[in-house]
Design a protein around this motif. Structure first.
Motif, PDB file in Angstrom:
ATOM      1  N   GLU A 283       0.845  -1.205   0.000  1.00 29.99           N
ATOM      2  CA  GLU A 283       0.000   0.000   0.000  1.00 29.99           C
ATOM      3  C   GLU A 283       0.868   1.237   0.000  1.00 29.99           C
ATOM      4  O   GLU A 283       1.575   1.545   0.945  1.00 29.99           O
ATOM      5  N   THR A 284       0.708   1.895  -1.013  1.00 27.87           N
ATOM      6  CA  THR A 284       1.512   3.071  -1.291  1.00 27.87           C
ATOM      7  C   THR A 284       0.516   4.166  -1.601  1.00 27.87           C
ATOM      8  O   THR A 284      -0.652   3.889  -1.817  1.00 27.87           O
TER       9      THR A 284
ATOM     10  N   GLU B 248       9.693  -2.442   4.218  1.00 28.05           N
ATOM     11  CA  GLU B 248      10.313  -2.222   2.911  1.00 28.05           C
ATOM     12  C   GLU B 248      11.501  -3.147   2.652  1.00 28.05           C
ATOM     13  O   GLU B 248      11.937  -3.285   1.511  1.00 28.05           O
TER      14      GLU B 248
ATOM     15  N   ASP C  67      11.339  -5.433  -0.225  1.00 29.90           N
ATOM     16  CA  ASP C  67      11.574  -5.012  -1.609  1.00 29.90           C
ATOM     17  C   ASP C  67      12.980  -5.360  -2.083  1.00 29.90           C
ATOM     18  O   ASP C  67      13.297  -5.237  -3.268  1.00 29.90           O
TER      19      ASP C  67
HETATM   20  O1  DON Z   1       8.505   0.629  -3.528  1.00 26.62           O
HETATM   21  C1  DON Z   1       7.801  -0.203  -4.048  1.00 26.62           C
HETATM   22  O2  DON Z   1       7.861  -0.489  -5.239  1.00 26.62           O
HETATM   23  C2  DON Z   1       6.753  -0.914  -3.205  1.00 26.62           C
HETATM   24  N1  DON Z   1       7.162  -0.912  -1.836  1.00 26.62           N
HETATM   25  C3  DON Z   1       5.447  -0.216  -3.403  1.00 26.62           C
HETATM   26  C4  DON Z   1       4.326  -0.826  -2.623  1.00 26.62           C
HETATM   27  C5  DON Z   1       2.992  -0.433  -3.108  1.00 26.62           C
HETATM   28  O3  DON Z   1       2.844   0.230  -4.095  1.00 26.62           O
HETATM   29  C6  DON Z   1       1.826  -0.946  -2.369  1.00 26.62           C
HETATM   30  N2  DON Z   1       0.618  -0.326  -2.872  1.00 26.62           N
HETATM   31  N3  DON Z   1      -0.371  -0.670  -3.246  1.00 26.62           N
END
Ligand code: DON
Length: 580
Positions: free
Chosen positions: A385-386, A425, A428
């Motif tokens: 979730e962004t 994070e 990732d």
């Molecule tokens: O930085 C990134 O690519 C991921 N941590 C993004 C996560 C994200 O978009 C979640 N949202 N729906």
């Protein structure tokens, strides 16, 4: 006789009609206002949460610029949209400064703590322990949001940091009314979130009951933390009481972040990645985001075809998008990581000649198989979730910002006493070469875990300029691995298909990411189109799904701004600067 009179009258009507049509200027807004964008001739903020957008718009009305407004919105979202708005996460901000005609990229991505190491998420069998990588205290990188927002405000804002933080502090202290969306979002994750004592205290009632729509959530610890930032700038977070609370929690629960990690964290200004799409400049984030490179790479491949003639979301159009996405995401898996630690071949990946090599590999009638597509640079040895918001001011300054905790509510763990959630994070990073992360993305050495390194991101805050160099679009999206492809379709909808911003936002989207070899699509892509894609050999997902949530602003060059929140996320809002 009667016939000829009627003919003459008819001809007269046609002449009169065309004269009056010619006499009127073509209404300026008609082509841009399908699907009802918000319009302003001064400034605007668009975010995933209406109150936070309003906070930013009010800051514009107080004389703040787009940077002040964006920072105020960013801190407000940390209160009103706790699943993604944050001070315990990180992100990227693109800024266009009108007076200097300069585009800046601020990297405030989280950083691996100094005690992190390559195999830290592997179990004794050598497999990735997803629970540890995604939900443990060790899943958190050193948060970057406060450093990033404060850096932007102090260097490029007009107001004081205190002024832009005040609305967020008030919202946290006085409370926010729980919306249906917030109640549902918390309830859906109740078990995970209640397993952490701090998160339970902050987001559930004393007896553990869930908040209902109409209830008020007060976040007093968060208000106090925000007040320390207002008083002391970034040091109010990375040093002193807040830092002590973070470190104390790490020491109590086996986390890795130390006070030295916090003190050494800095937001970095990086050179934006800019490409040229049919004369329009498209600028986005460089590593540690993969967004800018692959956005430009895919646009470079696609530029070689007349997409408009193929028709929006026709099978032939989607085929070309998918094949470009497949190749870009294959490259992402091998070549992308934090460029301070790994020599990312940025120039080669964004080179038009390389794009043309990739384009020539694409069979226009048949799908390729992802297993046959390998990362394409031949001369190298070898990786929910962004939230996004955009701000634009009356002076033409523009901000495009995406930040995140990674998953919804991040790791689910809050810093007890400080009132905020920590990111997850570290997931990732590529915990093991070839092993998919929470978004199914695979990577390798380029994105392996190393102390001080920033995990590879897909976040793609973007600013687009017209051929004369004026900014015309700020956009970006959440959605993990789907972010880059969503942003690319926003850019194409505006540049190639001349859609107004609200129509561009509402239009159905598709996604492909090399692995898994699957075309994802939204409802609205026709059954005929899906059938044609399958006949070409594409593996098309059996269900539609929702892709991204862009929060965008477009300018028409005539001083009018058009803002569109994404209807895919309820509660989002485009708010124009209030008139005096
Ligand atoms: O930085 C990134 O690519 C991921 N941590 C993004 C996560 C994200 O978009 C979640 N949202 N729906």
């Amino acid at each position: 006789m009667i016939k000829s009179v009627l003919r003459t009258i008819g001809a007269l009507i046609v002449v009169l009609f065309s004269v009056s049509a010619n006499a009127d200027r073509q209404p300026l807004l008609d082509s841009k206002t399908r699907f009802h964008p918000v319009i302003s001739q001064t400034g605007m903020v668009v975010s995933q949460e209406m109150i936070a957008s309003q906070v930013g718009a009010d800051i514009l009305a107080k004389g703040g610029n787009a940077i002040d407004a964006a920072v105020a919105t960013g801190f407000a979202l940390a209160v009103t949209l706790p699943r993604a708005g944050n001070i315990g996460g990180g992100g990227f901000m693109m800024i266009y400064l009108a007076e200097e005609n300069k585009t800046i990229a601020i990297d405030y991505r989280e950083m691996a703590p100094s005690e992190a190491f390559k195999d830290m998420f592997l179990n004794p069998e050598g497999d990735v322990d997803n629970r540890k990588a995604q939900f443990s205290i060790q899943s958190s990188g050193v948060p970057g949001t406060v450093a990033g927002l404060v850096h932007a405000q102090e260097n490029y804002g007009k107001l004081s940091l205190k002024q832009v933080l005040k609305p967020a502090i008030n919202l946290a202290r006085n409370g926010i009314t729980v919306t249906i969306t917030l109640a549902e979002s918390l309830a859906a994750r109740s078990e995970r979130l209640q397993s952490d004592a701090g998160t339970k205290k902050y987001f559930f009632k004393k007896d553990g009951a869930e908040y209902q729509p109409g209830d008020v959530i007060r976040q007093r610890d968060l208000a106090a933390t925000l007040a320390r930032i207002a008083a002391n700038g970034a040091a109010g977070f990375y040093q002193g009481k807040t830092a002590a609370m973070i470190v104390d929690q790490m020491e109590r629960t086996g986390g890795l972040i130390t006070s030295a990690d916090l003190e050494s964290y800095v937001a970095l200004e990086r050179t934006p990645v800019c490409g040229d799409y049919r004369g329009s400049k498209v600028c986005a984030m460089p590593p540690p985001s993969s967004g800018g490179i692959h956005l430009v790479q895919m646009l470079n491949i696609l530029e070689g075809w007349d997409l408009k003639a193929l028709g929006h979301n026709s099978a032939d159009y989607i085929h070309r998008l998918v094949e470009s996405m497949r190749r870009a995401y294959a490259d992402r898996s091998l070549y992308l990581g934090d460029s301070d630690f790994f020599p990312v071949p940025l120039a080669q990946l964004t080179d038009k000649k390389y794009a043309s090599t990739l384009r020539q590999q694409i069979d226009l009638d048949h799908a390729s198989r992802s297993e046959d597509v390998r990362p394409g640079l031949v001369d190298r040895a070898e990786s929910t979730e962004t939230t996004h918001f955009s701000a634009w001011d009356q002076w033409g300054n523009v901000v495009s910002n995406t930040y995140t905790l990674n998953f919804s509510y991040g790791s689910g763990i809050s810093v007890d006493g400080a009132g905020f959630l920590l990111n997850n994070e570290m997931d990732d990073f590529s915990a093991k070469p070839g092993s998919p992360n929470g978004y199914g993305l695979v990577g390798g050495i380029a994105n392996s875990i190393q102390p001080g390194k920033r995990p590879l991101s897909s976040m793609t805050p973007t600013i687009v300029f017209d051929p004369a160099g004026a900014p015309i679009l700020a956009t970006g999206s959440p959605g993990g691995s789907t972010i880059i492809t969503v942003v690319m379709q926003m850019v194409l909808n505006v540049l190639e298909f001349d859609m107004g911003i609200a129509e561009a936002t509402a239009a159905s989207r598709i996604h492909h990411q090399w692995l898994p070899d699957n075309v994802y699509y939204e409802s609205g892509v026709s059954a005929d189109t899906l059938r044609l894609l399958r006949e070409m050999g594409h593996i098309v997902n059996d269900q539609p799904r929702r892709l991204g949530a862009s929060e965008s602003i477009e300018a028409n060059g005539d001083g009018v701004l058009f803002g569109a929140e994404d209807p895919r996320r309820h509660g989002s809002g485009a708010v124009a600067q209030p008139q005096k």
